[in-house]
Motif scaffolding. Sequence first.
Motif, PDB file in Angstrom:
ATOM      1  N   VAL A 251      -1.446  -0.239  37.866  1.00  0.00           N
ATOM      2  CA  VAL A 251      -1.556   0.907  36.968  1.00  0.00           C
ATOM      3  C   VAL A 251      -2.739   1.788  37.366  1.00  0.00           C
ATOM      4  CG1 VAL A 251      -2.045   1.613  34.597  1.00  0.00           C
ATOM      5  CG2 VAL A 251      -0.462  -0.274  35.042  1.00  0.00           C
ATOM      6  N   TYR A 264      -3.158  -4.391  36.465  1.00  0.00           N
ATOM      7  CA  TYR A 264      -1.853  -4.745  37.016  1.00  0.00           C
ATOM      8  C   TYR A 264      -0.899  -5.023  35.861  1.00  0.00           C
ATOM      9  CZ  TYR A 264       1.587  -7.129  40.024  1.00  0.00           C
ATOM     10  OH  TYR A 264       2.726  -7.504  40.696  1.00  0.00           O
ATOM     11  N   GLU A 265       0.269  -4.405  35.891  1.00  0.00           N
ATOM     12  CA  GLU A 265       1.225  -4.505  34.787  1.00  0.00           C
ATOM     13  C   GLU A 265       2.489  -5.229  35.218  1.00  0.00           C
ATOM     14  OE1 GLU A 265       2.426  -0.982  32.083  1.00  0.00           O
ATOM     15  OE2 GLU A 265       4.097  -1.225  33.503  1.00  0.00           O
ATOM     16  N   SER A 270      -0.340  -6.811  30.692  1.00  0.00           N
ATOM     17  CA  SER A 270      -1.198  -6.127  31.662  1.00  0.00           C
ATOM     18  C   SER A 270      -2.450  -6.967  31.878  1.00  0.00           C
ATOM     19  CB  SER A 270      -1.568  -4.739  31.155  1.00  0.00           C
ATOM     20  OG  SER A 270      -0.420  -3.931  31.039  1.00  0.00           O
ATOM     21  N   LYS A 285      -5.802 -11.445  31.129  1.00  0.00           N
ATOM     22  CA  LYS A 285      -4.791 -10.662  30.415  1.00  0.00           C
ATOM     23  C   LYS A 285      -5.485  -9.813  29.359  1.00  0.00           C
ATOM     24  CE  LYS A 285      -1.962 -12.511  27.371  1.00  0.00           C
ATOM     25  NZ  LYS A 285      -0.834 -13.240  26.734  1.00  0.00           N
ATOM     26  N   SER A 291       3.592  -0.396  28.060  1.00  0.00           N
ATOM     27  CA  SER A 291       4.092   0.209  29.291  1.00  0.00           C
ATOM     28  C   SER A 291       3.261   1.442  29.612  1.00  0.00           C
ATOM     29  CB  SER A 291       5.572   0.581  29.127  1.00  0.00           C
ATOM     30  OG  SER A 291       6.053   1.227  30.284  1.00  0.00           O
ATOM     31  N   PHE A 313      -0.255   4.660  27.439  1.00  0.00           N
ATOM     32  CA  PHE A 313       0.824   3.683  27.428  1.00  0.00           C
ATOM     33  C   PHE A 313       1.685   3.843  26.186  1.00  0.00           C
ATOM     34  CE2 PHE A 313      -2.782   1.265  25.545  1.00  0.00           C
ATOM     35  CZ  PHE A 313      -2.220   0.832  24.350  1.00  0.00           C
TER      36      PHE A 313
END
Length: 523
Positions: A251, A264-265, A270, A285, A291, A313
Amino acid sequence: MKGTFAILILSLTLFACNGQQNSNVINFESGFSLIQDTISISVNGRMTHALEYKDKYYVLFEQRLMKYGGYGKKWLYIFSNNQLEKVIDCPEEMKTVYLDFYVQNDSIIMKPYMDKQSYYLDNTTLKWNKVDKTNDLIWEDSDFYVYSLDFGEWGGKTWFKDKKTDSQYVLESTTPLINKIDNTYYLTNSFQVLKIDNPKELTKCDSDVTYENIEKTGKNYSWYSQSKGYEVIYEDENVDYFDFSYHPRIVSSFVFNNELLHIYETDTASYLSRIENNKIQPFEKILDEVSFFNWYYSYRCKNLNGSNELLKFNTRNDQIYGLTTIKGNKIYVTYLVNDVELKPKTLGKKRSNEIFENRLNSIIADFSKLTLTEIEAKEKEWKSFDITPNHKIGIGESWNPNNYAIDINKSYLVVEDSIISNSIMYYATKKTDLVRAITINWEKTQTDRIEFGNEKSASEVFLKRFKDIVLILTNELGEPNSKNEEKKNQSFVWTTQNNINVEIKLSRQDNYNNIRMVVYERK
């Protein structure tokens, strides 16, 4: 995990609805902290762009259009200390999908990708002003200007322009996020991270492939640079760029304690991550089931001034958005909880019939005196969904035989079920506020995904629905004056004592089904 997310969303909604600010801090074992807040908003639109500037959030919202085409209105919402400070309308010319929103030279700028004309926000008057020249600068330090262009299916290029010599060096990289550690540059895209120790070791540009010349001539795909002067420190080789299904991705990237880290998703969560041996290694995490997104051709906002971008997001709740920024070891997340429903609810056939009968009674009672203000209040009471277009829609002479001025519209949607929805359009005269004509269309329910259903089955459903509506009309208006009961294209017409025509027609084709009703005053 899904239960956790549901509880989080419920908590955020309750705090926002109570008008309170909910601040929650989570300290991770990695040394990072997650600070979460909420802001309650009422916006008839979805978030598209956002940036942080002088400790304020500037967020663009776009009206979501359900029908009639065109582009939705755009508004700029300014938040300070988690409170709404100002709402500003955006210029009509900014009604476009391909839009960038960023800060440059201490100015907030909106730039359409396909047009040279851009706008900047005057910080004193909070008015939009035209600016004739903008560029594609994505990074700047004491040594280089860095420009980048996105050519769509032909990829993109990034140029390093030496400030002392004006020499330019290029590589094939599409609008990356740039970070710098000591004298080394890192270029991040969703599935790749490049390392450049010395930009002067990239391919040196001849005059015809400098940024200025490519931008001016538009010769996007006529030349490709040599692959030299950089190292690929991460690349996801499993990505198929022609497969549009979801794939885990980077991301964003940022520098902390002189180390390049990444958000990082995956499809479920994420993570804070680092790269080890060309692999993404998540180590913390931070968010469940969100998203992250960035709008089309919006890339100057990423890291122009050397500080990490404001990330945006979506959540699984269409009325809750999020903003994320990283400052040192603190991850700030602000949820925007919208109390305006952006999608219509399915009301069912029984409730749909009740709304139709109420409409019919309101319309037929005294059509010549029906005002738009009056019917707007009733539609709100009936809880139909407002889908009024941003542009005027006129009607032909056959529905307006008295040639009234039609200069204002209101439209509402009722989703009956997964197959049929109906939309009503009121055509009115602004000066008198009088409604001059009305159309109602029963059409196939639109969804967010393409569905290939049984059209023959839908055709039978529309035929049955047509018969139900005709029965309601007959009970209210008596027997029709004329009717055509042809199998695929049936129609009925009523003329009331106060000279109002009510016409309804069923159209059934191989892959198209429609019921249209029109109400207007005869000449």
